[in-house]
Design a protein around this motif. Structure first.
Motif, PDB file in Angstrom:
ATOM      1  N   ARG A  80       0.843  -1.203   0.000  1.00 55.46           N
ATOM      2  CA  ARG A  80       0.000   0.000   0.000  1.00 55.46           C
ATOM      3  C   ARG A  80       0.873   1.245   0.000  1.00 55.46           C
ATOM      4  NH1 ARG A  80      -1.828   2.046   5.163  1.00 55.46           N
ATOM      5  NH2 ARG A  80      -3.829   2.360   4.153  1.00 55.46           N
ATOM      6  N   SER A  81       0.335   2.316  -0.570  1.00 58.66           N
ATOM      7  CA  SER A  81       1.026   3.604  -0.569  1.00 58.66           C
ATOM      8  C   SER A  81      -0.020   4.700  -0.430  1.00 58.66           C
ATOM      9  CB  SER A  81       1.833   3.793  -1.860  1.00 58.66           C
ATOM     10  OG  SER A  81       0.968   3.882  -2.982  1.00 58.66           O
ATOM     11  N   GLY A  82       0.420   5.845   0.095  1.00 55.36           N
ATOM     12  CA  GLY A  82      -0.509   6.941   0.293  1.00 55.36           C
ATOM     13  C   GLY A  82       0.207   8.278   0.341  1.00 55.36           C
ATOM     14  N   TYR A  83      -0.523   9.310  -0.006  1.00 56.58           N
ATOM     15  CA  TYR A  83      -0.005  10.681  -0.021  1.00 56.58           C
ATOM     16  C   TYR A  83      -0.937  11.532   0.818  1.00 56.58           C
ATOM     17  CZ  TYR A  83       1.048  15.377  -1.779  1.00 56.58           C
ATOM     18  OH  TYR A  83       1.347  16.711  -1.885  1.00 56.58           O
ATOM     19  N   ASN A  84      -0.354  12.464   1.599  1.00 59.98           N
ATOM     20  CA  ASN A  84      -1.179  13.279   2.471  1.00 59.98           C
ATOM     21  C   ASN A  84      -0.630  14.696   2.562  1.00 59.98           C
ATOM     22  OD1 ASN A  84      -3.528  13.201   4.273  1.00 59.98           O
ATOM     23  ND2 ASN A  84      -2.059  13.758   5.872  1.00 59.98           N
ATOM     24  N   GLU A  85      -1.525  15.642   2.782  1.00 56.09           N
ATOM     25  CA  GLU A  85      -1.145  17.036   2.982  1.00 56.09           C
ATOM     26  C   GLU A  85      -1.687  17.515   4.319  1.00 56.09           C
ATOM     27  OE1 GLU A  85      -2.804  19.140  -0.290  1.00 56.09           O
ATOM     28  OE2 GLU A  85      -1.406  18.335  -1.775  1.00 56.09           O
ATOM     29  N   ASP A  86      -0.874  18.299   5.035  1.00 58.15           N
ATOM     30  CA  ASP A  86      -1.270  18.835   6.338  1.00 58.15           C
ATOM     31  C   ASP A  86      -1.102  20.344   6.353  1.00 58.15           C
ATOM     32  OD1 ASP A  86       0.013  15.918   7.312  1.00 58.15           O
ATOM     33  OD2 ASP A  86      -1.807  16.546   8.355  1.00 58.15           O
ATOM     34  N   VAL A  87      -2.038  21.007   7.025  1.00 59.39           N
ATOM     35  CA  VAL A  87      -1.950  22.443   7.255  1.00 59.39           C
ATOM     36  C   VAL A  87      -2.160  22.672   8.747  1.00 59.39           C
ATOM     37  CG1 VAL A  87      -2.883  24.723   6.739  1.00 59.39           C
ATOM     38  CG2 VAL A  87      -2.839  22.975   4.945  1.00 59.39           C
ATOM     39  N   ASN A  88      -1.129  23.196   9.439  1.00 57.23           N
ATOM     40  CA  ASN A  88      -1.194  23.425  10.877  1.00 57.23           C
ATOM     41  C   ASN A  88      -0.924  24.887  11.186  1.00 57.23           C
ATOM     42  OD1 ASN A  88      -1.376  20.570  11.247  1.00 57.23           O
ATOM     43  ND2 ASN A  88       0.839  20.442  11.008  1.00 57.23           N
ATOM     44  N   SER A  89      -1.622  25.392  12.170  1.00 58.64           N
ATOM     45  CA  SER A  89      -1.371  26.765  12.613  1.00 58.64           C
ATOM     46  C   SER A  89      -1.626  26.864  14.111  1.00 58.64           C
ATOM     47  CB  SER A  89      -2.269  27.764  11.870  1.00 58.64           C
ATOM     48  OG  SER A  89      -3.631  27.513  12.149  1.00 58.64           O
ATOM     49  N   SER A  90      -0.867  27.766  14.796  1.00 62.02           N
ATOM     50  CA  SER A  90      -1.061  27.949  16.237  1.00 62.02           C
ATOM     51  C   SER A  90      -0.659  29.366  16.626  1.00 62.02           C
ATOM     52  CB  SER A  90      -0.240  26.933  17.034  1.00 62.02           C
ATOM     53  OG  SER A  90       1.148  27.176  16.893  1.00 62.02           O
ATOM     54  N   GLU A  91      -1.274  29.820  17.724  1.00 62.09           N
ATOM     55  CA  GLU A  91      -0.937  31.114  18.319  1.00 62.09           C
ATOM     56  C   GLU A  91      -0.780  30.921  19.826  1.00 62.09           C
ATOM     57  OE1 GLU A  91      -3.823  34.056  17.400  1.00 62.09           O
ATOM     58  OE2 GLU A  91      -3.193  34.263  15.304  1.00 62.09           O
ATOM     59  N   ARG A  92       0.386  31.348  20.353  1.00 66.97           N
ATOM     60  CA  ARG A  92       0.631  31.248  21.790  1.00 66.97           C
ATOM     61  C   ARG A  92       0.716  32.648  22.379  1.00 66.97           C
ATOM     62  NH1 ARG A  92       6.290  29.147  23.403  1.00 66.97           N
ATOM     63  NH2 ARG A  92       6.760  31.378  23.275  1.00 66.97           N
ATOM     64  N   LEU A  93      -0.188  32.957  23.307  1.00 72.10           N
ATOM     65  CA  LEU A  93      -0.243  34.277  23.937  1.00 72.10           C
ATOM     66  C   LEU A  93       0.154  34.136  25.398  1.00 72.10           C
ATOM     67  CD1 LEU A  93      -1.056  37.297  23.615  1.00 72.10           C
ATOM     68  CD2 LEU A  93      -3.363  36.625  24.382  1.00 72.10           C
ATOM     69  N   SER A  94       1.199  34.881  25.822  1.00 69.23           N
ATOM     70  CA  SER A  94       1.653  34.809  27.208  1.00 69.23           C
ATOM     71  C   SER A  94       0.905  35.818  28.061  1.00 69.23           C
ATOM     72  CB  SER A  94       3.160  35.059  27.290  1.00 69.23           C
ATOM     73  OG  SER A  94       3.445  36.426  27.040  1.00 69.23           O
ATOM     74  N   ASP A  95       1.065  35.693  29.391  1.00 69.40           N
ATOM     75  CA  ASP A  95       0.369  36.627  30.278  1.00 69.40           C
ATOM     76  C   ASP A  95       0.971  38.026  30.228  1.00 69.40           C
ATOM     77  OD1 ASP A  95       2.728  36.029  31.489  1.00 69.40           O
ATOM     78  OD2 ASP A  95       1.883  35.406  33.411  1.00 69.40           O
TER      79      ASP A  95
ATOM     80  N   VAL B 186      -1.472  30.754  26.884  1.00 68.67           N
ATOM     81  CA  VAL B 186      -2.566  30.037  26.225  1.00 68.67           C
ATOM     82  C   VAL B 186      -2.168  29.840  24.768  1.00 68.67           C
ATOM     83  CG1 VAL B 186      -4.977  30.070  25.508  1.00 68.67           C
ATOM     84  CG2 VAL B 186      -4.342  30.954  27.750  1.00 68.67           C
ATOM     85  N   THR B 187      -2.279  28.592  24.265  1.00 65.39           N
ATOM     86  CA  THR B 187      -1.964  28.296  22.868  1.00 65.39           C
ATOM     87  C   THR B 187      -3.185  27.687  22.188  1.00 65.39           C
ATOM     88  OG1 THR B 187       0.367  27.865  23.379  1.00 65.39           O
ATOM     89  CG2 THR B 187      -0.474  27.005  21.293  1.00 65.39           C
ATOM     90  N   GLU B 188      -3.567  28.243  21.046  1.00 67.13           N
ATOM     91  CA  GLU B 188      -4.665  27.712  20.257  1.00 67.13           C
ATOM     92  C   GLU B 188      -4.110  27.187  18.938  1.00 67.13           C
ATOM     93  OE1 GLU B 188      -7.665  30.664  19.820  1.00 67.13           O
ATOM     94  OE2 GLU B 188      -8.361  30.503  21.902  1.00 67.13           O
ATOM     95  N   SER B 189      -4.504  25.953  18.583  1.00 67.36           N
ATOM     96  CA  SER B 189      -3.965  25.301  17.390  1.00 67.36           C
ATOM     97  C   SER B 189      -5.077  24.686  16.560  1.00 67.36           C
ATOM     98  CB  SER B 189      -2.958  24.203  17.773  1.00 67.36           C
ATOM     99  OG  SER B 189      -1.929  24.706  18.589  1.00 67.36           O
ATOM    100  N   THR B 190      -4.840  24.623  15.262  1.00 67.73           N
ATOM    101  CA  THR B 190      -5.749  23.925  14.353  1.00 67.73           C
ATOM    102  C   THR B 190      -4.921  23.060  13.415  1.00 67.73           C
ATOM    103  OG1 THR B 190      -5.724  25.723  12.727  1.00 67.73           O
ATOM    104  CG2 THR B 190      -7.455  25.780  14.412  1.00 67.73           C
ATOM    105  N   ARG B 191      -5.537  21.958  12.959  1.00 67.57           N
ATOM    106  CA  ARG B 191      -4.849  21.043  12.046  1.00 67.57           C
ATOM    107  C   ARG B 191      -5.859  20.460  11.082  1.00 67.57           C
ATOM    108  NH1 ARG B 191      -0.942  15.942  13.707  1.00 67.57           N
ATOM    109  NH2 ARG B 191      -0.535  15.216  11.569  1.00 67.57           N
ATOM    110  N   ALA B 192      -5.498  20.433   9.815  1.00 64.43           N
ATOM    111  CA  ALA B 192      -6.384  19.871   8.790  1.00 64.43           C
ATOM    112  C   ALA B 192      -5.544  19.136   7.763  1.00 64.43           C
ATOM    113  CB  ALA B 192      -7.201  20.972   8.115  1.00 64.43           C
ATOM    114  N   ASN B 193      -6.118  18.105   7.153  1.00 68.09           N
ATOM    115  CA  ASN B 193      -5.429  17.400   6.070  1.00 68.09           C
ATOM    116  C   ASN B 193      -6.438  17.045   4.978  1.00 68.09           C
ATOM    117  OD1 ASN B 193      -6.812  15.046   6.919  1.00 68.09           O
ATOM    118  ND2 ASN B 193      -5.182  14.600   8.398  1.00 68.09           N
ATOM    119  N   ASN B 194      -5.939  16.472   3.913  1.00 70.84           N
ATOM    120  CA  ASN B 194      -6.823  16.147   2.787  1.00 70.84           C
ATOM    121  C   ASN B 194      -7.519  14.822   3.053  1.00 70.84           C
ATOM    122  OD1 ASN B 194      -4.390  14.743   2.604  1.00 70.84           O
ATOM    123  ND2 ASN B 194      -4.467  14.615   0.372  1.00 70.84           N
TER     124      ASN B 194
END
Length: 816
Positions: free
Chosen positions: A280-295, A776-784
């Motif tokens: 088996r073989s496979g191809y994948n794409e990922d898009v990640n983003s995050s924001e970390r805000l300190s006190d 506080v860190t907010e992150s999102t992740r998505a792939n195909n």
């Protein structure tokens, strides 16, 4: 090893010393025996009821239950005329009339009895029986993979994400009722993949090679106690029909996804040969983003774009040699190769509290991995004239290797000054593992049996990591970042379980005693870490069948989660210079006490199961993250918590219409986390999951399956290489997605064509929030994740299977 040999000799002496035991029959009494099978699947029925009635007045004389292989026997039947009822919940009762025991007929063989699933009528439309995706017994849930159309073209991970009570996140972390501390078995044995992460181990197993998946939430003392969340047992395909047969499967998906397998089986004259070849073989794409805000108001932005390619191939082959009616030898060999390439671009920017840019960098990484696993197995099984009595010995050896190379180019921008930095890392990991198990089952009476055994496991993961950085002389190894970590874990155990009935309640009580030896050495520090400990693991299972339609089950077990070698390794991982991590060599095992009560209602082919459960864990291995004054987040592990989880689960299987069947599952649970570390806190998390599997029989004999999944917001868990941890600082957002598949058979069932769409609405995205005491860190992740598949399956010699079923249905009583 000496103790293992002595234990084996002891068990063998018990077994053979009693092999000449006389029959339970008296000079005038008789015996009634036979086998119970499911008419549709042709599989044995365990815990079936067999009752003997007097033909004269229909009074109940005696009875028994069937064993795991469907066998039953009833001794000491006085001369006379009887009739026998064979029954099981959800099946029609089979009646054997005119059963006569006299001096000329002492051994009455009822042969192979096939029970037919009950039919129900909805709106005066008769619903015929078909094989269910899910089935249950006293200890486990069984998922029949061949009925899960939406798993086609995928791996074991794709199957598990549609299993009741189980969730799979973006990283492949598998959780059962919110718990990731699971033990992975293949054909009831350790997977031999300790050098890999659970995600990699499961991703290597193609769905097309899997017969079924067993989910054990509260295992008995017989099982290895590792994995506080329970056991997932992957049963690989191994056809045992006589003659030659096989299955050829291929799947093609959009975005360069391909899968193909060939399963072959040949059984004749006491020999069974089988082989499965897969690629088996496979191809994948990922898009990640995050924001970390300190006190303090400072901000870190990270955005990452990545692609990955995976390639895998495997061969699983073996032979079963039936020496005679009582002795069987088995040899097996399995090899897997799994690798791929990943490329990513990471963009980092840091700002002060006025959003003025302080620094930033762009980082490109290119990584290659190659993993190979060899597994060799030997098995011996002896049965006896005395049914239910059995002696087994299994020996397994695994040799695993993983090599990885990563190259990084980082362009820095600090105060307007541009610089370039290059790094390279090389990983060479190995793991050799021995597993030896012996088991002896001794029946004591019609309803009771004693099971004893031993198990020894020796594993030795070795991690070698070299890190290079660019200088005026080119890439030179940074000796301070070299990571050579050698870890050995030995566990030796003996166990016993006793099964019986009292006042209509079936019970199984067990106890496992285990000694563990651990030894770890870090070359960087030159320090060795040892931790040897002794533990007891009791278990008890109770089952009460109120009647043919109602059943109660209660179970308790104690289990353990040992820290993995990566969690123990003190090496600091600088892959992401702003988010570094390292292990803790002083981690202790975490222990869990688990209890579960379930109620089952069976009406025809419809079934409803409700469960309540609770778990309490001490010394929870906790992942902690701290933001330092230098702007770097440091993550490690500690035993600083206690946790409680409890909830309820409801599972229903029902024919709504003659052409529409559903399997529904809802799990609701609460996770309470008490952190006793520097950041003393109590964290409560309520979450729930829902899965709805719709199966439709459409016109032109087209089958359609629609899987709907929803997971509410929950606390994060992370699986490691043989271990896992809880991160109460991380909360995952809700996840929901749908898969759909259609299947049509041709050539009398030999050829089937399948079309599938995974993540139909492209909603399988992952978002999380990490909350620390100063950030506080907010992150999102998505792939195909939305992919279209077209699959073909061709069965070889399927007519032979049909003939065998006919033979099972037409037993000539004169032959006995």
């Amino acid at each position: 090893m000496k103790n293992i040999i002595l234990m084996l000799l002891f068990l063998t002496t018990i077994a053979f010393g009693q092999s000449q035991k006389s029959s339970n029959l008296t000079s005038s009494s008789g015996k009634i025996y036979g086998y119970l099978f499911d008419e549709l699947t042709n599989k044995p029925i365990e815990y079936g009821n067999i009752a003997v009635f007097s033909a004269k007045d229909s009074s109940l004389i005696t009875g028994s239950i069937s064993s795991k292989n469907g066998y039953f026997e009833i001794d000491n039947i006085k001369p006379g005329q009887y009739f026998c009822n064979a029954s099981f919940m959800g099946y029609e009762t089979f009646i054997a009339k005119n059963v006569v025991v006299d001096k000329n007929n002492k051994l009455i063989n009822l042969g192979n009895i096939t029970l037919k699933a009950k039919s129900i009528s909805l709106n005066q439309v008769n619903v015929t029986a078909e094989k269910n995706i899910y089935s249950y017994n006293i200890e486990k849930k069984v998922v029949n993979v061949d009925k899960m159309l939406t798993a086609a073209g995928g791996s074991a991970l794709d199957i598990l994400q549609n299993v009741p009570s189980v969730n799979v996140d973006a990283d492949g972390t598998v959780t059962l009722r919110g718990n990731s501390n699971l033990t992975l078995l293949i054909d009831g044995k350790p997977n031999g993949m300790a050098a890999l992460s659970p995600e990699d181990a499961l991703a290597q197993i193609p769905a097309s090679t899997i017969e079924s998946v067993e989910i054990v939430t509260n295992p008995s003392a017989k099982y290895d106690p590792s994995g506080t969340g329970g056991i997932i047992n992957i049963i690989l395909k191994k056809n045992v029909d006589t003659g030659f047969n096989g299955v050829l499967t291929t799947n093609v998906g959009t975005k360069d996804k391909y899968d193909g397998s060939l399963s072959l089986n040949y059984r004749v004259n006491g020999i069974n040969l089988f082989a499965n070849i897969n690629g088996r073989s496979g191809y994948n794409e990922d898009v990640n983003s995050s924001e970390r805000l300190s006190d303090t108001g400072s901000l870190l932005e990270q955005n990452q774009l990545g692609t990955s390619t995976r390639l895998g191939k495997s061969i699983n082959t073996g032979i079963d040699y039936y020496l005679n009616d009582f002795n069987t030898l088995s040899l097996g060999f399995r090899v897997r190769n799994f690798g791929g390439n990943s490329v990513s671009d990471l963009y980092n920017n840091q700002y002060d509290n006025t959003l003025t840019s302080l620094s930033g960098f762009d980082r490109n990484s290119n990584s290659d991995r190659d993993m190979t696993s060899y597994n060799y197995s030997f098995g011996y099984k002896k049965t006896f004239d005395e049914k239910y009595r059995e002696l087994t010995l299994d020996v397994s050896y695994s040799d695993n290797k993983m090599n990885a190379n990563s190259f990084f180019i980082q362009d820095n921008n600090i105060g307007g000054v541009l610089t370039e930095k290059q790094n390279k890392s090389i990983s060479n990991n190995k793991n050799k593992e021995w597993e030896i198990e012996g088991n002896y089952i001794h029946p004591i009476s019609k309803t009771s049996k004693l099971e004893v055994g031993f198990a020894s496991n020796i594993e030795n993961p070795i991690m070698h990591f070299n890190y290079y950085t660019n200088t005026v002389n080119g890439l030179v190894e940074d000796m301070l970042k070299r990571n050579y970590f050698d870890y050995e874990l030995q566990t030796h155990a003996v166990y016993a379980t006793y099964t019986d009935q009292i006042l209509g309640v079936s019970y199984q009580a067990g106890l496992r005693a285990e000694k563990a030896y651990t030894d770890a050495t870090s070359e960087l520090t030159g320090i060795s870490y040892k931790n040897d400990y002794f533990s007891l693991y009791p278990s008890i299972h109770l089952s009460y069948q109120i009647n043919q339609s109602n059943e109660l089950n209660l179970s308790y077990s104690r289990r353990v989660d040992r820290p993995s070698h990566r969690q123990l390794n003190p090496y600091v991982d600088y892959t992401d210079s702003l988010n570094i991590s390292y292990g803790n060599p002083y981690l202790k095992p975490q222990y869990i006490n688990s209890v579960e009560l379930s109620y089952g209602l069976y009406i025809g082919k419809a079934s409803y199961t409700a469960s309540v459960f609770g778990k309490q864990t001490n010394d929870v291995i906790t992942s902690t993250s701290i933001l330092g004054d230098d702007g770097i987040t440091r993550t490690s592990y500690e035993n600083i918590a206690k946790s409680y989880s409890y909830g309820m689960e409801f599972i229903a299987m029902q024919n709504l219409l003659s052409w529409w069947k559903i399997n529904a599952n809802v799990s609701v649970y609460k996770y309470q986390f008490e952190n006793n570390g520097a950041d003393v806190s109590t964290y409560d998390n309520y979450s729930w999951t829902a899965k709805l599997n719709n199966n439709f029989n459409l016109m032109w004999d087209v089958q359609m399956q629609l899987m709907l999944n929803y997971s509410s917001p929950s606390v994060a868990v992370r699986s490691g290489w043989g271990g896992s941890s809880v991160n109460s600082q991380t909360k995952m957002d809700a996840i929901y997605f749908a898969d759909i598949a259609l299947k049509k058979e041709f050539l009398d069932g030999k050829l089937s064509v399948l079309f599938k769409v995974s993540d139909l609405f492209a909603t399988r995205n992952f978002s999380s929030t990490v909350t620390g005491y100063n950030f506080v860190t907010e992150s999102t992740r998505a792939n195909n994740s939305r992919t279209y598949y077209l699959g073909l399956t061709y069965k070889l010699n399927i007519g032979n299977i049909k003939e065998r079923k006919k033979e099972m249905m037409n037993v000539d009583m004169d032959d006995f």
